[in-house]
Design a protein around this motif. Structure first.
Motif, mmCIF file in Angstrom:
data_model
loop_
_atom_site.group_PDB
_atom_site.id
_atom_site.type_symbol
_atom_site.label_atom_id
_atom_site.label_comp_id
_atom_site.label_asym_id
_atom_site.label_seq_id
_atom_site.Cartn_x
_atom_site.Cartn_y
_atom_site.Cartn_z
ATOM 1 N N ILE A 4 22.902 -56.250 -20.967
ATOM 2 C CA ILE A 4 22.471 -57.174 -22.021
ATOM 3 C C ILE A 4 21.552 -56.450 -23.004
ATOM 4 O O ILE A 4 20.557 -55.832 -22.612
ATOM 5 N N GLU A 5 21.910 -56.520 -24.284
ATOM 6 C CA GLU A 5 21.089 -55.947 -25.357
ATOM 7 C C GLU A 5 21.040 -56.919 -26.525
ATOM 8 O O GLU A 5 21.959 -57.725 -26.706
ATOM 9 N N LYS A 6 19.981 -56.824 -27.302
ATOM 10 C CA LYS A 6 19.872 -57.641 -28.515
ATOM 11 C C LYS A 6 20.026 -56.752 -29.746
ATOM 12 O O LYS A 6 19.433 -55.677 -29.824
ATOM 13 N N TYR A 7 20.836 -57.254 -30.696
ATOM 14 C CA TYR A 7 21.070 -56.555 -31.953
ATOM 15 C C TYR A 7 20.494 -57.401 -33.100
ATOM 16 O O TYR A 7 20.450 -58.640 -33.006
ATOM 17 N N ALA A 70 7.817 -59.443 -41.685
ATOM 18 C CA ALA A 70 7.971 -60.488 -40.668
ATOM 19 C C ALA A 70 9.206 -60.223 -39.806
ATOM 20 O O ALA A 70 9.171 -60.375 -38.582
ATOM 21 N N PHE A 71 10.295 -59.807 -40.447
ATOM 22 C CA PHE A 71 11.521 -59.504 -39.706
ATOM 23 C C PHE A 71 11.291 -58.345 -38.735
ATOM 24 O O PHE A 71 11.809 -58.336 -37.620
ATOM 25 N N LYS A 72 10.506 -57.345 -39.182
ATOM 26 C CA LYS A 72 10.211 -56.214 -38.298
ATOM 27 C C LYS A 72 9.490 -56.690 -37.037
ATOM 28 O O LYS A 72 9.836 -56.285 -35.918
ATOM 29 N N LEU A 73 8.502 -57.577 -37.219
ATOM 30 C CA LEU A 73 7.749 -58.094 -36.073
ATOM 31 C C LEU A 73 8.638 -58.955 -35.168
ATOM 32 O O LEU A 73 8.533 -58.894 -33.941
ATOM 33 N N LEU A 74 9.513 -59.746 -35.786
ATOM 34 C CA LEU A 74 10.426 -60.580 -34.993
ATOM 35 C C LEU A 74 11.389 -59.710 -34.177
ATOM 36 O O LEU A 74 11.653 -59.998 -33.009
ATOM 37 N N MET A 75 11.883 -58.651 -34.795
ATOM 38 C CA MET A 75 12.797 -57.766 -34.069
ATOM 39 C C MET A 75 12.073 -57.059 -32.929
ATOM 40 O O MET A 75 12.637 -56.868 -31.844
ATOM 41 N N LYS A 76 10.811 -56.707 -33.158
ATOM 42 C CA LYS A 76 10.019 -56.084 -32.100
ATOM 43 C C LYS A 76 9.800 -57.072 -30.950
ATOM 44 O O LYS A 76 9.933 -56.731 -29.768
ATOM 45 N N THR A 77 9.497 -58.320 -31.296
ATOM 46 C CA THR A 77 9.270 -59.357 -30.291
ATOM 47 C C THR A 77 10.537 -59.639 -29.486
ATOM 48 O O THR A 77 10.483 -59.872 -28.276
ATOM 49 N N HIS A 78 11.684 -59.608 -30.157
ATOM 50 C CA HIS A 78 12.967 -59.839 -29.488
ATOM 51 C C HIS A 78 13.431 -58.622 -28.694
ATOM 52 O O HIS A 78 14.435 -58.700 -27.987
ATOM 53 N N ASN A 79 12.728 -57.507 -28.849
ATOM 54 C CA ASN A 79 13.116 -56.253 -28.192
ATOM 55 C C ASN A 79 14.517 -55.820 -28.634
ATOM 56 O O ASN A 79 15.395 -55.500 -27.819
#
Length: 304
Positions: A4-7, A70-79
Motif C-alpha cells: 500500500i502506497e499513497k500517490y 498547504a499541499f506540501k504539508l498535506l502530502m507530508k501528512t498523508h505520507n
C-alpha cells in the motif's frame, strides 16, 4: 500480502488548483486498486487574469504559493510516496508563469511540469478510460477546462486522433474566444467523426461532473442530448445568484457552468452524439496512473 502506497497529483488549472491523494493497493495476482482518499480544491482563477492581461497578479501568485505550501504539508501528512504537479494553459500562457513555477519550486520543493494540450490528453488517456472505451464503439472524448478544450477520438478500442483548442470556460466568460476558433473546432470535430455512423461522447471536467451529480443518474448511465439541452436552458434562465441559491452551486461553479455546457452541447451536435458518459476522470487521475505506470516500468527494467 498487500503493498500500500499513497500517490499525490496536483492539477494547476485555469479555474482552480487541486490536490488529489490516491491510495494504491497492490496484491499479487490481482488487479491494482486505486482508491481516491482525498481531494482538495482551491478556486484560484488564474486564467481570468492571464487571458486578459497576459500575466498572473501578485495577489494570485501569493495565493497559489500558499496553496502549494498547504499541499506540501498535506502530502507530508498523508505520507505520499510519489507525486507530480502539472500546470495547464494559464501558467503556460502567462508571461510570468515559468518564473512563478521556479518560485514555487524554491519555496516548497514541488517542481511544476508545464504541459500542453496534447500532453494533457495523453495523460488523461492513461486512466480507466480504457474500461469505458469498447471495441465495437466510437467515442469523442471532450475535456473542458478553463483555458482550453481537449478532444480525442477513440474507435474500435483504440486512440485515433486528438486536438486541443483554446476554447475554455474562463476564456468564454471573458469574451476571449473568436468565432474563427469556434469554427475551427467545429470543422475538426465534423471531419474526424464523419466516417463513423454512430458515436457517443465522453465528458470530463468539474462542470460536467456537477451536472451529472445533479441529474440523479446512476454511475455508468449516460446523459442524453435532450437532458443536457434542457439543463442549458434552465441555467441560462437563472441569474448567477439564483444558480447558487436555487441549484446549490458553488460561486466559482455558478458562472463557468454555462459556457461549459455550451461546449459539451456543441461537441455533441457537431459529432452527432446522442449521449454523453461522465466517468469522473480528469488530469489528476491521469497523473496518478502515469506515476504508477512509470514505477512498474522501472521495476521491470530492474528485474530484466
Amino acid at each position: 500480502m498487500l503493498k500500500i502506497e499513497k500517490y499525490g497529483a496536483v492539477d494547476i488549472g485555469s479555474n482552480a488548483i487541486r490536490l488529489l491523494v490516491v491510495t494504491v493497493i497492490e496484491e499479487q495476482g490481482k488487479e491494482t486498486l486505486f482508491k481516491k482518499t482525498s481531494l482538495v480544491r482551491v478556486p484560484i482563477r488564474l486564467g481570468a487574469e492571464v487571458f486578459l492581461a497576459g500575466k498572473i497578479s501578485d495577489n494570485s501568485a501569493n495565493r497559489m504559493l500558499d496553496a502549494m505550501m498547504a499541499f506540501k504539508l498535506l502530502m507530508k501528512t498523508h505520507n505520499i510516496k510519489r507525486f507530480r504537479a502539472c500546470a495547464t494553459s494559464a501558467i503556460r500562457e502567462a508571461t510570468n508563469g515559468r518564473q512563478l513555477a521556479e518560485t514555487v519550486l524554491a519555496k516548497t520543493g514541488i517542481p511544476i511540469n508545464i504541459i500542453d494540450g496534447n500532453d494533457e490528453a495523453a495523460i488523461i488517456a492513461s486512466t480507466d478510460l480504457k474500461n469505458l472505451i469498447q471495441d465495437d464503439k466510437v467515442f469523442l472524448y471532450v475535456d473542458v477546462g478553463g483555458g482550453s478544450t481537449e478532444l480525442t477520438v477513440f474507435a474500435t478500442g483504440k486512440y485515433v486522433t486528438s486536438k486541443s483548442f483554446k476554447v475554455g470556460t474562463v476564456r468564454l466568460l471573458e469574451g476571449l474566444v473568436d468565432e474563427n476558433i469556434w469554427e475551427a473546432m467545429e470543422t475538426w470535430i465534423k471531419n474526424e467523426t464523419k466516417e463513423f455512423k454512430k458515436i457517443s461522447m465522453i465528458g470530463s471536467g468539474g462542470n460536467i461532473n456537477t451536472i451529472f451529480k445533479k441529474s440523479g443518474k446512476k454511475i455508468g448511465k449516460p446523459l442524453s442530448y435532450f437532458y443536457l439541452s434542457n439543463y442549458y436552458e434552465l441555467i441560462q434562465s437563472l441569474t448567477f445568484e439564483q444558480r447558487i441559491t436555487e441549484l446549490d452551486m458553488n460561486p466559482d461553479r455558478a458562472d463557468v457552468v454555462v459556457p461549459a455546457t455550451r461546449i459539451y452541447l456543441s461537441a455533441m451536435k457537431w459529432s452527432g452524439a446522442k449521449n454523453v458518459f461522465v466517468p469522473k476522470i480528469g488530469l489528476s487521475d491521469g497523473i496518478i496512473r502515469s506515476l504508477y505506470n512509470e514505477k512498474k516500468a522501472a521495476e521491470m527494467e530492474v528485474n530484466s
